[in-house]
Design a protein around this motif. Structure first.
Motif, PDB file in Angstrom:
ATOM      1  N   PHE A  54       0.823  -1.213   0.000  1.00 18.21           N
ATOM      2  CA  PHE A  54       0.000   0.000   0.000  1.00 18.21           C
ATOM      3  C   PHE A  54       0.857   1.263   0.000  1.00 18.21           C
ATOM      4  O   PHE A  54       0.570   2.231  -0.695  1.00 18.21           O
ATOM      5  CB  PHE A  54      -0.928   0.015   1.230  1.00 18.21           C
ATOM      6  CG  PHE A  54      -1.672   1.309   1.362  1.00 18.21           C
ATOM      7  CD1 PHE A  54      -2.832   1.527   0.655  1.00 18.21           C
ATOM      8  CD2 PHE A  54      -1.180   2.341   2.169  1.00 18.21           C
ATOM      9  CE1 PHE A  54      -3.500   2.743   0.738  1.00 18.21           C
ATOM     10  CE2 PHE A  54      -1.834   3.548   2.255  1.00 18.21           C
ATOM     11  CZ  PHE A  54      -2.997   3.756   1.544  1.00 18.21           C
ATOM     12  N   ARG A  55       1.936   1.237   0.759  1.00 15.91           N
ATOM     13  CA  ARG A  55       2.726   2.463   0.925  1.00 15.91           C
ATOM     14  C   ARG A  55       3.401   2.926  -0.364  1.00 15.91           C
ATOM     15  O   ARG A  55       3.884   4.056  -0.422  1.00 15.91           O
ATOM     16  CB  ARG A  55       3.764   2.296   2.037  1.00 15.91           C
ATOM     17  CG  ARG A  55       4.821   1.260   1.759  1.00 15.91           C
ATOM     18  CD  ARG A  55       5.835   1.237   2.902  1.00 15.91           C
ATOM     19  NE  ARG A  55       6.819   0.191   2.745  1.00 15.91           N
ATOM     20  CZ  ARG A  55       6.686  -1.043   3.223  1.00 15.91           C
ATOM     21  NH1 ARG A  55       5.604  -1.394   3.877  1.00 15.91           N
ATOM     22  NH2 ARG A  55       7.651  -1.930   3.046  1.00 15.91           N
ATOM     23  N   ASP A  56       3.431   2.061  -1.381  1.00 15.05           N
ATOM     24  CA  ASP A  56       4.012   2.479  -2.660  1.00 15.05           C
ATOM     25  C   ASP A  56       3.000   3.134  -3.601  1.00 15.05           C
ATOM     26  O   ASP A  56       3.393   3.744  -4.595  1.00 15.05           O
ATOM     27  CB  ASP A  56       4.637   1.275  -3.389  1.00 15.05           C
ATOM     28  CG  ASP A  56       5.879   0.745  -2.672  1.00 15.05           C
ATOM     29  OD1 ASP A  56       6.451   1.476  -1.841  1.00 15.05           O
ATOM     30  OD2 ASP A  56       6.265  -0.401  -2.953  1.00 15.05           O
TER      31      ASP A  56
ATOM     32  N   PHE B 152       0.253   5.614  -3.499  1.00 11.68           N
ATOM     33  CA  PHE B 152      -0.013   7.051  -3.668  1.00 11.68           C
ATOM     34  C   PHE B 152       1.257   7.853  -3.923  1.00 11.68           C
ATOM     35  O   PHE B 152       1.238   8.846  -4.644  1.00 11.68           O
ATOM     36  CB  PHE B 152      -0.742   7.615  -2.440  1.00 11.68           C
ATOM     37  CG  PHE B 152      -2.197   7.258  -2.396  1.00 11.68           C
ATOM     38  CD1 PHE B 152      -3.134   8.032  -3.057  1.00 11.68           C
ATOM     39  CD2 PHE B 152      -2.630   6.140  -1.698  1.00 11.68           C
ATOM     40  CE1 PHE B 152      -4.483   7.706  -3.021  1.00 11.68           C
ATOM     41  CE2 PHE B 152      -3.977   5.800  -1.656  1.00 11.68           C
ATOM     42  CZ  PHE B 152      -4.903   6.584  -2.324  1.00 11.68           C
ATOM     43  N   LEU B 153       2.349   7.412  -3.311  1.00  6.29           N
ATOM     44  CA  LEU B 153       3.593   8.183  -3.432  1.00  6.29           C
ATOM     45  C   LEU B 153       4.049   8.275  -4.881  1.00  6.29           C
ATOM     46  O   LEU B 153       4.634   9.275  -5.294  1.00  6.29           O
ATOM     47  CB  LEU B 153       4.672   7.562  -2.548  1.00  6.29           C
ATOM     48  CG  LEU B 153       4.324   7.574  -1.052  1.00  6.29           C
ATOM     49  CD1 LEU B 153       5.329   6.753  -0.266  1.00  6.29           C
ATOM     50  CD2 LEU B 153       4.270   9.000  -0.517  1.00  6.29           C
ATOM     51  N   LEU B 154       3.739   7.250  -5.662  1.00  7.90           N
ATOM     52  CA  LEU B 154       4.173   7.251  -7.064  1.00  7.90           C
ATOM     53  C   LEU B 154       3.417   8.257  -7.920  1.00  7.90           C
ATOM     54  O   LEU B 154       3.823   8.542  -9.051  1.00  7.90           O
ATOM     55  CB  LEU B 154       4.071   5.842  -7.644  1.00  7.90           C
ATOM     56  CG  LEU B 154       5.062   4.846  -7.019  1.00  7.90           C
ATOM     57  CD1 LEU B 154       4.861   3.457  -7.610  1.00  7.90           C
ATOM     58  CD2 LEU B 154       6.503   5.296  -7.231  1.00  7.90           C
ATOM     59  N   ILE B 155       2.334   8.804  -7.388  1.00 10.12           N
ATOM     60  CA  ILE B 155       1.608   9.827  -8.149  1.00 10.12           C
ATOM     61  C   ILE B 155       2.531  11.002  -8.461  1.00 10.12           C
ATOM     62  O   ILE B 155       2.465  11.572  -9.549  1.00 10.12           O
ATOM     63  CB  ILE B 155       0.361  10.316  -7.372  1.00 10.12           C
ATOM     64  CG1 ILE B 155      -0.681   9.188  -7.283  1.00 10.12           C
ATOM     65  CG2 ILE B 155      -0.236  11.560  -8.038  1.00 10.12           C
ATOM     66  CD1 ILE B 155      -1.885   9.528  -6.406  1.00 10.12           C
ATOM     67  N   PHE B 156       3.403  11.328  -7.525  1.00  8.98           N
ATOM     68  CA  PHE B 156       4.272  12.482  -7.783  1.00  8.98           C
ATOM     69  C   PHE B 156       5.241  12.240  -8.946  1.00  8.98           C
ATOM     70  O   PHE B 156       5.223  12.990  -9.926  1.00  8.98           O
ATOM     71  CB  PHE B 156       5.015  12.954  -6.522  1.00  8.98           C
ATOM     72  CG  PHE B 156       5.658  14.296  -6.748  1.00  8.98           C
ATOM     73  CD1 PHE B 156       4.959  15.468  -6.499  1.00  8.98           C
ATOM     74  CD2 PHE B 156       6.922  14.393  -7.305  1.00  8.98           C
ATOM     75  CE1 PHE B 156       5.516  16.713  -6.779  1.00  8.98           C
ATOM     76  CE2 PHE B 156       7.491  15.638  -7.590  1.00  8.98           C
ATOM     77  CZ  PHE B 156       6.782  16.794  -7.325  1.00  8.98           C
TER      78      PHE B 156
ATOM     79  N   LEU C 264      -5.130  10.882  -8.099  1.00  4.68           N
ATOM     80  CA  LEU C 264      -5.583  10.776  -6.704  1.00  4.68           C
ATOM     81  C   LEU C 264      -6.915  10.012  -6.635  1.00  4.68           C
ATOM     82  O   LEU C 264      -7.113   9.168  -5.755  1.00  4.68           O
ATOM     83  CB  LEU C 264      -5.729  12.161  -6.074  1.00  4.68           C
ATOM     84  CG  LEU C 264      -4.420  12.859  -5.687  1.00  4.68           C
ATOM     85  CD1 LEU C 264      -4.659  14.345  -5.407  1.00  4.68           C
ATOM     86  CD2 LEU C 264      -3.783  12.205  -4.445  1.00  4.68           C
TER      87      LEU C 264
ATOM     88  N   THR D 188      -7.130   6.184  -5.069  1.00  5.53           N
ATOM     89  CA  THR D 188      -8.101   5.979  -3.984  1.00  5.53           C
ATOM     90  C   THR D 188      -9.010   4.785  -4.324  1.00  5.53           C
ATOM     91  O   THR D 188      -9.234   3.904  -3.483  1.00  5.53           O
ATOM     92  CB  THR D 188      -8.922   7.260  -3.735  1.00  5.53           C
ATOM     93  OG1 THR D 188      -8.044   8.309  -3.309  1.00  5.53           O
ATOM     94  CG2 THR D 188      -9.974   7.036  -2.650  1.00  5.53           C
TER      95      THR D 188
ATOM     96  N   SER E 225      -7.285   1.490  -3.938  1.00  5.87           N
ATOM     97  CA  SER E 225      -6.984   1.131  -2.542  1.00  5.87           C
ATOM     98  C   SER E 225      -8.083   0.297  -1.887  1.00  5.87           C
ATOM     99  O   SER E 225      -7.857  -0.276  -0.806  1.00  5.87           O
ATOM    100  CB  SER E 225      -6.803   2.391  -1.693  1.00  5.87           C
ATOM    101  OG  SER E 225      -5.727   3.158  -2.163  1.00  5.87           O
TER     102      SER E 225
END
Lengths: 198, 198
Positions: free
Chosen positions: B142-144, B146-150, B182, B186, B189
């Motif tokens: 999971f922690r990977d 949303f961060l990749l959106i940047f 985003l 979401t 997820s």
């Protein structure tokens, strides 16, 4: 900043905050995912001096957005009657203002990591309402967490531009804020995610 | 776009895709959270004509990033020996290219919503590896996500700027892409989030 008894429920750095389940080495990998580096720390800290006397005005904008969006306001409303809870909104506001300064200070160490987990628990059903003794809804739904990064950072940008910095500097501060918010909300999500899936 | 038998495992619009647990009315509220509106649809569609002949070059950049980041590459590597699985990387790449076009097409209807859920299941342990018959790790953590959106959107920006659009147009396309990502992540997820917490 670890001793701020005047802000209700702000327990940053205190013994009331448990250790984060996310280790510093996990967090280092998370920073790589979002391209967060020393330059972001530098620009977050540049933003500190810019936002510190604008905190209330920034919160006015953010509260204006939440207040005019019924399904968001519901997380600050009475569980039974759906009416906004002024004391709850006020208690959260004090900590939200300090969150702006803590984000800009960018001391993302173990103490900060631990407090991010505490913030997550307070959004999740584990600890929602408890800090303020609020009779509100059981949880801030997961689907509201990350999406708010856009309005929060987008409406911050004009405030970052108010002190005469160059467009390039404002863009770098903005980028650093977006990255920091993605990191933080990922940390806040831990209590929402199934065991072993984080 | 719903009939593209040439892309391995791309089942958009087919009977193999289950109904999303997120309803269109839930999704409308999610759009409000992220300030996603008609103008974003307009600018995503403007980006369509700009990115469609740059898909492979964009994927080269994204794959370059994942390939040079060991803990990300691990999600495409053998469970036992940790060696990158070429067939798996290739299969995902075909669908990833189509994802760029589907995002830009911005027909965010029930069919699209259902396919976002399918994409989530394929990142989650529920269905990871199955589409490509890959002997890889059990889950994309999971922690990977949303961060990749940047990095994904930040590295897309120069491609959006390559066809002579104004800076203002590029910024609006970029903003629409960030919001769309985003929203999508979401939705992806959902399988990771505890029952009742989404």
């Amino acid at each position: 900043m670890s001793n701020t008894p005047s802000i209700q429920g702000y327990t940053y750095g205190s013994g009331a905050v448990a250790r984060s389940p996310v280790t510093p080495s996990d967090f280092e990998l998370m920073k790589k995912n979002v391209l967060f580096g020393d330059e972001d720390v530098k620009y977050l800290r540049l933003s500190q001096g810019i936002v510190e006397d604008q905190v209330e005005a920034i919160l006015d904008v953010w509260y204006g957005f939440v207040g005019s969006t019924p399904h968001l306001l519901a997380s600050f409303a009475g569980k039974g009657d759906g009416k906004p809870l002024g004391d709850y909104l006020g208690g959260v506001r004090g900590r939200f203002g300090r969150w702006i300064l803590d984000t800009a200070r960018a001391e993302y160490d173990q103490t900060w990591l631990d407090y991010q987990h505490e913030i997550g628990l307070r959004h999740h059903r584990t600890k929602k309402n408890r800090t303020d003794g609020a009779a509100s809804t059981a949880i801030v739904p997961f689907r509201d967490l990350f999406l708010l990064i856009f309005p929060v950072t987008f409406t911050l940008k004009p405030f970052l531009a108010k002190k005469g910095n160059s467009t390039a500097e404002v863009e770098k501060m903005y980028g650093a804020w977006v990255k920091s918010c993605l990191l933080q909300v990922t940390l806040w999500s831990h209590p929402y995610v199934k065991d072993g899936d984080f």
